[in-house]
Design a protein around this motif. Structure first.
Motif, PDB file in Angstrom:
ATOM      1  N   ARG A   1       5.412   5.062  -1.444  1.00 22.66           N
ATOM      2  CA  ARG A   1       4.224   5.862  -1.118  1.00 22.66           C
ATOM      3  C   ARG A   1       4.433   7.317  -1.551  1.00 22.66           C
ATOM      4  O   ARG A   1       3.545   7.934  -2.142  1.00 22.66           O
ATOM      5  CB  ARG A   1       3.961   5.765   0.385  1.00 22.66           C
ATOM      6  CG  ARG A   1       2.933   6.726   0.918  1.00 22.66           C
ATOM      7  CD  ARG A   1       1.592   6.088   1.111  1.00 22.66           C
ATOM      8  NE  ARG A   1       0.650   7.086   1.581  1.00 22.66           N
ATOM      9  CZ  ARG A   1      -0.041   6.981   2.693  1.00 22.66           C
ATOM     10  NH1 ARG A   1       0.083   5.915   3.449  1.00 22.66           N
ATOM     11  NH2 ARG A   1      -0.893   7.921   3.048  1.00 22.66           N
ATOM     12  N   PHE A   2       5.595   7.874  -1.264  1.00 16.83           N
ATOM     13  CA  PHE A   2       5.882   9.263  -1.643  1.00 16.83           C
ATOM     14  C   PHE A   2       5.878   9.421  -3.158  1.00 16.83           C
ATOM     15  O   PHE A   2       5.341  10.394  -3.686  1.00 16.83           O
ATOM     16  CB  PHE A   2       7.237   9.688  -1.064  1.00 16.83           C
ATOM     17  CG  PHE A   2       7.563  11.130  -1.302  1.00 16.83           C
ATOM     18  CD1 PHE A   2       7.073  12.117  -0.456  1.00 16.83           C
ATOM     19  CD2 PHE A   2       8.370  11.517  -2.371  1.00 16.83           C
ATOM     20  CE1 PHE A   2       7.372  13.460  -0.673  1.00 16.83           C
ATOM     21  CE2 PHE A   2       8.671  12.852  -2.595  1.00 16.83           C
ATOM     22  CZ  PHE A   2       8.168  13.824  -1.744  1.00 16.83           C
ATOM     23  N   LEU A   3       6.464   8.462  -3.869  1.00 13.40           N
ATOM     24  CA  LEU A   3       6.555   8.545  -5.326  1.00 13.40           C
ATOM     25  C   LEU A   3       5.203   8.383  -6.015  1.00 13.40           C
ATOM     26  O   LEU A   3       4.963   8.977  -7.065  1.00 13.40           O
ATOM     27  CB  LEU A   3       7.514   7.478  -5.861  1.00 13.40           C
ATOM     28  CG  LEU A   3       8.993   7.678  -5.548  1.00 13.40           C
ATOM     29  CD1 LEU A   3       9.792   6.441  -5.932  1.00 13.40           C
ATOM     30  CD2 LEU A   3       9.531   8.917  -6.245  1.00 13.40           C
ATOM     31  N   ASN A   4       4.329   7.574  -5.417  1.00 10.57           N
ATOM     32  CA  ASN A   4       3.073   7.234  -6.081  1.00 10.57           C
ATOM     33  C   ASN A   4       1.864   8.019  -5.602  1.00 10.57           C
ATOM     34  O   ASN A   4       0.787   7.892  -6.185  1.00 10.57           O
ATOM     35  CB  ASN A   4       2.803   5.733  -5.933  1.00 10.57           C
ATOM     36  CG  ASN A   4       3.739   4.929  -6.790  1.00 10.57           C
ATOM     37  OD1 ASN A   4       3.597   4.877  -8.002  1.00 10.57           O
ATOM     38  ND2 ASN A   4       4.746   4.339  -6.163  1.00 10.57           N
ATOM     39  N   ASP A   5       2.024   8.810  -4.566  1.00 11.60           N
ATOM     40  CA  ASP A   5       0.905   9.602  -4.052  1.00 11.60           C
ATOM     41  C   ASP A   5       1.416  11.014  -3.807  1.00 11.60           C
ATOM     42  O   ASP A   5       2.107  11.280  -2.821  1.00 11.60           O
ATOM     43  CB  ASP A   5       0.373   8.981  -2.763  1.00 11.60           C
ATOM     44  CG  ASP A   5      -0.769   9.768  -2.157  1.00 11.60           C
ATOM     45  OD1 ASP A   5      -1.217  10.765  -2.774  1.00 11.60           O
ATOM     46  OD2 ASP A   5      -1.230   9.399  -1.062  1.00 11.60           O
ATOM     47  N   SER A   6       1.086  11.929  -4.704  1.00 14.67           N
ATOM     48  CA  SER A   6       1.603  13.291  -4.604  1.00 14.67           C
ATOM     49  C   SER A   6       1.104  14.015  -3.356  1.00 14.67           C
ATOM     50  O   SER A   6       1.659  15.041  -2.971  1.00 14.67           O
ATOM     51  CB  SER A   6       1.250  14.090  -5.857  1.00 14.67           C
ATOM     52  OG  SER A   6      -0.152  14.157  -6.011  1.00 14.67           O
ATOM     53  N   ALA A   7       0.083  13.474  -2.706  1.00 16.67           N
ATOM     54  CA  ALA A   7      -0.421  14.084  -1.466  1.00 16.67           C
ATOM     55  C   ALA A   7       0.390  13.647  -0.243  1.00 16.67           C
ATOM     56  O   ALA A   7       0.211  14.192   0.844  1.00 16.67           O
ATOM     57  CB  ALA A   7      -1.896  13.729  -1.270  1.00 16.67           C
ATOM     58  N   THR A   8       1.262  12.654  -0.412  1.00 16.53           N
ATOM     59  CA  THR A   8       2.072  12.173   0.712  1.00 16.53           C
ATOM     60  C   THR A   8       3.127  13.223   1.056  1.00 16.53           C
ATOM     61  O   THR A   8       3.945  13.576   0.211  1.00 16.53           O
ATOM     62  CB  THR A   8       2.750  10.836   0.367  1.00 16.53           C
ATOM     63  OG1 THR A   8       1.740   9.863   0.092  1.00 16.53           O
ATOM     64  CG2 THR A   8       3.620  10.346   1.514  1.00 16.53           C
ATOM     65  N   PRO A   9       3.128  13.711   2.310  1.00 11.92           N
ATOM     66  CA  PRO A   9       4.112  14.735   2.691  1.00 11.92           C
ATOM     67  C   PRO A   9       5.487  14.122   2.938  1.00 11.92           C
ATOM     68  O   PRO A   9       5.610  12.923   3.203  1.00 11.92           O
ATOM     69  CB  PRO A   9       3.522  15.300   3.991  1.00 11.92           C
ATOM     70  CG  PRO A   9       2.701  14.194   4.548  1.00 11.92           C
ATOM     71  CD  PRO A   9       2.189  13.398   3.378  1.00 11.92           C
TER      72      PRO A   9
END
Length: 199
Positions: free
Chosen positions: A36-44
């Motif tokens: 999720r962090f790698l694929n969604d730059s909005a993920t904190p």
């Protein structure tokens, strides 16, 4: 440079994420949070599963301190943390954020300098270990040299917090033969590690 001639080929994920899988393991949850962090730059960064685990460790220390103060009238000032695998990872990261931790005994978690040790693991096996199946299935292993993975490592790699370990005693227990840990992982971090340390 890899000593392995075989190139890894990415696979498509048939399922959206491991939360829909049966028999979910700790590695599945970790891999999903990383994916999720790698694929969604909005993920904190606090979405990375290591951080809720660290918060739980801090709350556990708070609870122990409060309980002992109430029941035994003693004030606990310092803690030694230990854990195996992801629990060892939590002991590293908790020591980086809570000054009450004066010593850690991480067991089977010496993947400090994460990117280099992931590459080392790949080179040692000439491929990815079966233990890293969730990371491979989600193509995380394809991205260990990607800038977003570098950012991820800056949050969860204990070596990123090296200066905070100056006053923390470290007794690192290494294992091998589990499909993840290599006996010489320390080559990539031990000489850099601040403070008192034993391997």
């Amino acid at each position: 440079m890899s000593l392995c001639w075989r190139e890894e080929h990415p696979r498509n994920i048939k399922k959206k994420h491991p939360l829909g899988w049966k028999n979910i393991t700790g590695y599945d949850i970790m891999a999903y949070s990383w994916w999720r962090f790698l694929n969604d730059s909005a993920t904190p960064p606090h979405w990375l599963v290591q951080f809720p685990m660290v918060k739980a460790a801090v709350k556990a220390m708070d609870t122990i301190k409060k309980f002992v103060k109430k029941e035994a009238y003693k004030d606990i000032k310092n803690f030694t943390l230990t854990g195996i695998a992801s629990g060892g990872w939590v002991s590293w990261l908790t020591a980086a954020v809570d000054h009450r931790v004066v010593a850690i005994i991480p067991i089977a978690m010496d993947l400090l300098n994460l990117t280099k040790n992931f590459q080392h693991l790949y080179d040692a096996y000439c491929g990815w270990s079966y233990m890293l199946r969730p990371f491979y299935d989600m193509n995380i292993t394809q991205r260990i040299n990607h800038p977003r993975f570098t950012e991820l490592a800056s949050h969860v790699d204990p070596l990123a917090y090296n200066e905070r370990y100056k006053n923390v005693s470290k007794y690192i227990i290494v294992i091998t033969g589990d499909g993840v840990n290599q006996p010489d992982n320390s080559h990539y971090y031990y000489s850099q590690l601040e403070g008192e340390k034993r391997l």
